[in-house]
Design a protein around this motif. Structure first.
Motif, mmCIF file in Angstrom:
data_model
loop_
_atom_site.group_PDB
_atom_site.id
_atom_site.type_symbol
_atom_site.label_atom_id
_atom_site.label_comp_id
_atom_site.label_asym_id
_atom_site.label_seq_id
_atom_site.Cartn_x
_atom_site.Cartn_y
_atom_site.Cartn_z
ATOM 1 N N ASP A 70 0.854 -1.192 0.000
ATOM 2 C CA ASP A 70 0.000 0.000 0.000
ATOM 3 C C ASP A 70 0.886 1.238 0.000
ATOM 4 O OD1 ASP A 70 -1.925 1.932 0.270
ATOM 5 O OD2 ASP A 70 -2.384 1.503 2.368
ATOM 6 N N LEU A 71 1.150 1.761 -1.179
ATOM 7 C CA LEU A 71 2.045 2.911 -1.307
ATOM 8 C C LEU A 71 1.360 4.237 -0.990
ATOM 9 C CD1 LEU A 71 3.908 1.996 -4.624
ATOM 10 C CD2 LEU A 71 4.679 1.606 -2.281
ATOM 11 N N ILE A 72 0.061 4.203 -0.750
ATOM 12 C CA ILE A 72 -0.690 5.435 -0.489
ATOM 13 C C ILE A 72 -0.775 5.756 1.003
ATOM 14 C CG2 ILE A 72 -2.889 6.637 -0.772
ATOM 15 C CD1 ILE A 72 -3.395 4.973 -3.256
ATOM 16 N N GLU A 73 -1.323 4.847 1.786
ATOM 17 C CA GLU A 73 -1.586 5.129 3.200
ATOM 18 C C GLU A 73 -0.524 4.568 4.144
ATOM 19 O OE1 GLU A 73 -3.978 6.993 4.201
ATOM 20 O OE2 GLU A 73 -5.189 7.171 2.376
ATOM 21 N N THR A 74 0.007 3.395 3.817
ATOM 22 C CA THR A 74 0.914 2.706 4.738
ATOM 23 C C THR A 74 2.329 3.266 4.663
ATOM 24 O OG1 THR A 74 -0.363 0.676 4.479
ATOM 25 C CG2 THR A 74 1.840 0.461 5.421
ATOM 26 N N HIS A 75 2.852 3.618 5.833
ATOM 27 C CA HIS A 75 4.249 4.054 5.921
ATOM 28 C C HIS A 75 4.672 4.050 7.385
ATOM 29 C CE1 HIS A 75 2.152 7.895 6.705
ATOM 30 N NE2 HIS A 75 3.220 8.193 7.447
ATOM 31 N N SER A 76 5.969 4.134 7.599
ATOM 32 C CA SER A 76 6.518 4.180 8.948
ATOM 33 C C SER A 76 7.120 5.557 9.210
ATOM 34 C CB SER A 76 7.606 3.109 9.105
ATOM 35 O OG SER A 76 8.670 3.349 8.194
ATOM 36 N N VAL A 77 7.398 5.834 10.475
ATOM 37 C CA VAL A 77 8.072 7.088 10.832
ATOM 38 C C VAL A 77 9.440 7.138 10.158
ATOM 39 C CG1 VAL A 77 9.065 8.423 12.747
ATOM 40 C CG2 VAL A 77 6.860 7.268 13.042
#
Length: 241
Positions: A70-77
């Protein structure tokens, strides 16, 4: 990652690369590079950014593999900080070129930096498409060898095994991490058209179209300079013999 932290990271990045540039000044410089000392410092600083960012981008997907789904919503600090850090570098490099190089010689890179700062800035502010931005930063894997090539040429080491090996790795990583990555990003954007707002879709499409054109032109220049010209010279020598 809060907005204040992102701004602090970006500002710290600008300061960090100013220090790197100042540090390069203290290091020994090849005599052949002395006639353009600014360019030597600029490329060396860019190489440091590429090395840090390349490792960081790979670690982002290694430590947080679900981001690839999920390149839109999912990410880490960790990945959000990477994009903020890179914005700082591009801001630093933009002003470094404006202050030290003629516009006629740098307009392409200045335009590139404006596009990147705009796209990455919107990603950091909205906390969306951070994964997409990290994918884009995988091109820095190739940039390490691209900058090393320039450093070798400025140091008058444009021949020999080291330069030849770097040229081959440079072209190989160029195809994998620049051309293929941009093609994959374009395909992803088209397939996910219904999930992307019109403004983001338009900005992304225009940005990648420009980057693709610039990368194809640069690839041809690299191929002609490092392989086609040398092959032509070798052919001429054979005919003369």
């Amino acid at each position: 990652m809060e907005l204040s932290s992102a701004i602090l990271t970006t500002g710290s990045s600008v300061g960090f690369f100013r220090l790197v540039n100042a540090g390069v000044t203290k290091l020994p410089m090849p005599e052949s590079a002395c006639r353009n000392a600014w360019k030597w410092r600029n490329i060396s600083t860019s190489c440091v950014h590429s090395l840090i960012t390349a490792i960081w981008a790979v670690l982002c997907f290694f430590l947080h593999p679900q981001m690839a789904e999920d390149l839109i919503e999912t990410h880490s600090v960790f990945s959000h900080a990477l994009v903020s850090f890179s914005i700082g570098y591009f801001i630093y490099d933009f002003f470094d070129m404006v202050l030290n190089q003629k516009l006629s010689q740098s307009w392409e890179l200045l335009f590139h930096h404006i596009v990147v700062i705009t796209c990455f800035g919107l990603s950091v502010l909205s906390c969306c498409y951070v994964g997409f931005a990290v994918v884009a930063l995988l091109v820095e894997i190739n940039s390490v060898f691209l900058h090393l090539r320039q450093i070798l040429r400025m140091a008058n080491i444009a021949t020999g095994t080291l330069y030849r090996v770097n040229s081959m790795i440079n072209l190989g990583t160029y195809v994998v991490f620049r051309i293929n990555t941009l093609a994959w990003m374009t395909r992803w954007l088209v397939l996910n058209r219904d999930k992307v707002p019109l403004l983001a879709y338009t900005l992304g499409s225009v940005g990648m179209a420009i980057m693709t054109a610039m990368n194809i032109v640069l690839f041809y220049r690299l191929l002609r300079s490092d392989f086609l010209k040398s092959s032509t010279r070798e052919t001429k020598k054979e005919k003369e013999m």
